[in-house]
Scaffold this active site. Structure first.
Site, PDB file in Angstrom:
ATOM      1  N   PRO A   1       0.518  -0.821   0.911  1.00  0.00           N
ATOM      2  CA  PRO A   1       1.068   0.128   2.080  1.00  0.00           C
ATOM      3  C   PRO A   1       1.703  -0.399   3.122  1.00  0.00           C
ATOM      4  O   PRO A   1       1.492  -1.596   3.713  1.00  0.00           O
ATOM      5  CB  PRO A   1      -0.141   0.527   2.466  1.00  0.00           C
ATOM      6  CG  PRO A   1      -1.166  -0.596   2.465  1.00  0.00           C
ATOM      7  CD  PRO A   1      -0.970  -1.407   1.416  1.00  0.00           C
TER       8      PRO A   1
ATOM      9  N   TYR B   1      -6.697  -1.460  13.932  1.00  0.00           N
ATOM     10  CA  TYR B   1      -6.586  -0.109  14.155  1.00  0.00           C
ATOM     11  C   TYR B   1      -8.217   0.457  14.374  1.00  0.00           C
ATOM     12  O   TYR B   1      -9.030  -0.498  14.178  1.00  0.00           O
ATOM     13  CB  TYR B   1      -5.763   0.540  13.089  1.00  0.00           C
ATOM     14  CG  TYR B   1      -4.371   0.165  13.091  1.00  0.00           C
ATOM     15  CD1 TYR B   1      -3.555   0.491  14.180  1.00  0.00           C
ATOM     16  CD2 TYR B   1      -4.022  -0.464  12.012  1.00  0.00           C
ATOM     17  CE1 TYR B   1      -2.216  -0.240  14.215  1.00  0.00           C
ATOM     18  CE2 TYR B   1      -2.341  -1.260  11.996  1.00  0.00           C
ATOM     19  CZ  TYR B   1      -1.852  -0.806  13.195  1.00  0.00           C
ATOM     20  OH  TYR B   1      -0.406  -1.173  13.093  1.00  0.00           O
TER      21      TYR B   1
HETATM   22  C1  FMN Z   1       7.416  -2.903   7.182  1.00  0.00           C
HETATM   23  C2  FMN Z   1       5.769  -3.318   6.856  1.00  0.00           C
HETATM   24  C3  FMN Z   1       4.914  -2.233   7.093  1.00  0.00           C
HETATM   25  C4  FMN Z   1       3.610  -2.337   6.872  1.00  0.00           C
HETATM   26  N1  FMN Z   1       2.923  -1.313   7.017  1.00  0.00           N
HETATM   27  C5  FMN Z   1       1.334  -1.449   6.733  1.00  0.00           C
HETATM   28  C6  FMN Z   1       0.464  -0.194   6.612  1.00  0.00           C
HETATM   29  O1  FMN Z   1       1.005   0.881   6.726  1.00  0.00           O
HETATM   30  N2  FMN Z   1      -0.669  -0.618   6.301  1.00  0.00           N
HETATM   31  C7  FMN Z   1      -1.167  -1.992   5.903  1.00  0.00           C
HETATM   32  O2  FMN Z   1      -2.349  -1.987   5.795  1.00  0.00           O
HETATM   33  N3  FMN Z   1      -0.386  -2.898   6.230  1.00  0.00           N
HETATM   34  C8  FMN Z   1       0.900  -2.649   6.459  1.00  0.00           C
HETATM   35  N4  FMN Z   1       1.798  -4.012   6.259  1.00  0.00           N
HETATM   36  C9  FMN Z   1       1.057  -5.123   5.923  1.00  0.00           C
HETATM   37  C10 FMN Z   1       1.431  -5.119   4.384  1.00  0.00           C
HETATM   38  O3  FMN Z   1       0.741  -4.168   3.640  1.00  0.00           O
HETATM   39  C11 FMN Z   1       1.028  -6.543   3.843  1.00  0.00           C
HETATM   40  O4  FMN Z   1      -0.399  -6.810   3.898  1.00  0.00           O
HETATM   41  C12 FMN Z   1       1.796  -7.891   4.588  1.00  0.00           C
HETATM   42  O5  FMN Z   1       3.137  -7.707   4.491  1.00  0.00           O
HETATM   43  C13 FMN Z   1       1.334  -9.195   3.597  1.00  0.00           C
HETATM   44  O6  FMN Z   1       1.983  -8.949   2.513  1.00  0.00           O
HETATM   45  P1  FMN Z   1       3.603  -9.484   2.019  1.00  0.00           P
HETATM   46  O7  FMN Z   1       3.289 -10.974   2.285  1.00  0.00           O
HETATM   47  O8  FMN Z   1       3.278  -9.286   0.199  1.00  0.00           O
HETATM   48  O9  FMN Z   1       4.462  -8.601   2.525  1.00  0.00           O
HETATM   49  C14 FMN Z   1       3.222  -3.727   6.454  1.00  0.00           C
HETATM   50  C15 FMN Z   1       3.982  -4.763   6.507  1.00  0.00           C
HETATM   51  C16 FMN Z   1       5.335  -4.541   6.607  1.00  0.00           C
HETATM   52  C17 FMN Z   1       6.358  -5.773   6.022  1.00  0.00           C
END
Ligand code: FMN
Length: 337
Positions: free
Chosen positions: A4, A163
């Site tokens: 997400p 949150y």
């Molecule tokens: C632009 C952006 C928005 C995010 N929004 C959410 C969110 O709405 N809910 C959530 O649980 N994590 C959110 N995250 C965290 C990501 O879901 C994820 O856990 C985090 O980026 C680590 O994974 P990755 O290294 O594959 O990006 C967000 C991350 C990014 C970069």
């Protein structure tokens, strides 16, 4: 699964826009198995920013229907993360500087106590009383009901990243002395009530995920730890939770996160899996081989990919090709693959 990711792209009151259809639809066209929509607020006060997605009315559900229909047409599974930002609400979206939104465009955040998120100019924050907590449970349950109406296949409850639900779990932010604070049992009560209520509302076979921060990254104080997370997972299993999506941190600005390397949160997923519940691993999973190995070696049941999906919406199609796995390419795109 597409992790997400907030898009901060609503123009009015949390209603999905063309951006959401194109963004989530592109990831489905890119071959992702599960496409999870961003943190979606269960009530207006639960938005992180004024531009967050919401699902607190039937109009919100109707605005999301084209998204779930498109994802289903692509043969993918649609998921939605139901969220309440708690004391981290009423902030500017990152592209507008992240600080608190004071004045007419902002609102009063709610939390387990009156202690606000420590902005330079903190927002006055309302401590939820017991009736207020019951209303939050109802808001999650109603939102889950609407998510089903909107056509989503999976519901995830956001209990991570500082949150509202995480604020109740951690002794750092929850210093209440009533039935919702103090002991582990009391601090987990709100999340358990939300899970039980949502499970009773959504169809029996519909998967229910919960995202948690496995640790607060605050080792020097009485905080939420990975041991707590495993214990929590054991309590959520009999309530009908199907998978724990294991993230970490973001409860407090004093957190000390070691420089995150590839797959840095996978060990936490492994610890939470000791509960017996399936787990999802997320965080710096960026390669087909890496994602495949995490699942194939039994380190997690689901590989969740965030930012790599922003860089490359077709990540999964490329991953399938790289791993020698046959995945249908959209007929419109076959000449490109
Ligand atoms: C632009 C952006 C928005 C995010 N929004 C959410 C969110 O709405 N809910 C959530 O649980 N994590 C959110 N995250 C965290 C990501 O879901 C994820 O856990 C985090 O980026 C680590 O994974 P990755 O290294 O594959 O990006 C967000 C991350 C990014 C970069």
């Amino acid at each position: 699964m597409v992790s997400p990711m907030c898009q901060y792209s609503c123009e009015t009151d949390g209603l999905a826009t063309d951006w959401h259809l194109v963004h989530l639809g592109s990831r489905a066209s890119g071959g992702a198995g599960i496409v999870m929509a961003e943190a979606t607020a269960v009530e207006p006060r639960g938005r992180i920013s004024p531009n967050d997605l919401g699902i607190w009315s039937d109009d919100h559900a109707a605005a999301l229907e084209p998204v779930t229909e498109f994802i289903a047409d692509r043969g993918a599974i649609s998921a939605i993360q139901l969220a309440h930002a708690g004391r981290k609400a009423s902030t500017h979206r990152p592209s507008d500087g992240r600080g608190p939104v004071h004045g007419e465009d902002g609102w009063t955040p709610v939390g387990p106590t009156e202690t606000p998120w420590p902005h330079d100019e903190p927002l006055e924050t309302e401590r939820l009383d017991v009736d207020g907590i019951a209303a939050i449970v109802d808001a999650f349950v109603d939102a889950a009901d609407r998510a089903v109406d909107a056509g989503f296949d999976v519901v995830e409850i956001h209990s991570a990243h500082g949150y509202l639900l995480h604020e109740f779990l951690s002794p750092v932010t929850n210093t209440r002395t009533d039935a919702y604070g103090g002991s582990f049992e009391n601090r987990t009560r709100l999340l358990r009530e939300v899970c039980a209520g949502v499970r009773a509302t959504i169809p029996e076979g519909m998967p229910l995920f919960v995202r948690i921060s496995a640790t607060d990254w605050l080792p020097d104080r009485d905080s939420w730890t990975v041991g707590d997370s495993t214990m929590l997972a054991r309590e959520l299993e009999p309530l009908g939770v199907d998978l724990i999506d294991v993230s970490s941190g973001s409860l407090h600005p004093d957190q000390r996160v070691p420089e995150p390397g590839p797959h840095y949160q996978v060990p936490y997923a492994e610890r939470v899996a000791e509960s017996g519940l399936p787990v999802g691993a997320v965080g710096k999973i960026t390669t087909p081989e890496g994602a495949d190995a995490i699942v194939r070696n039994g380190r997690a049941d689901l590989a969740i990919v965030g930012r790599e999906h922003l860089r490359n919406p077709y990540f999964t199609l490329h991953a399938a090709e790289a791993l020698g796995h046959e995945l249908p390419v959209p007929r419109q795109y076959t000449r490109g693959f």
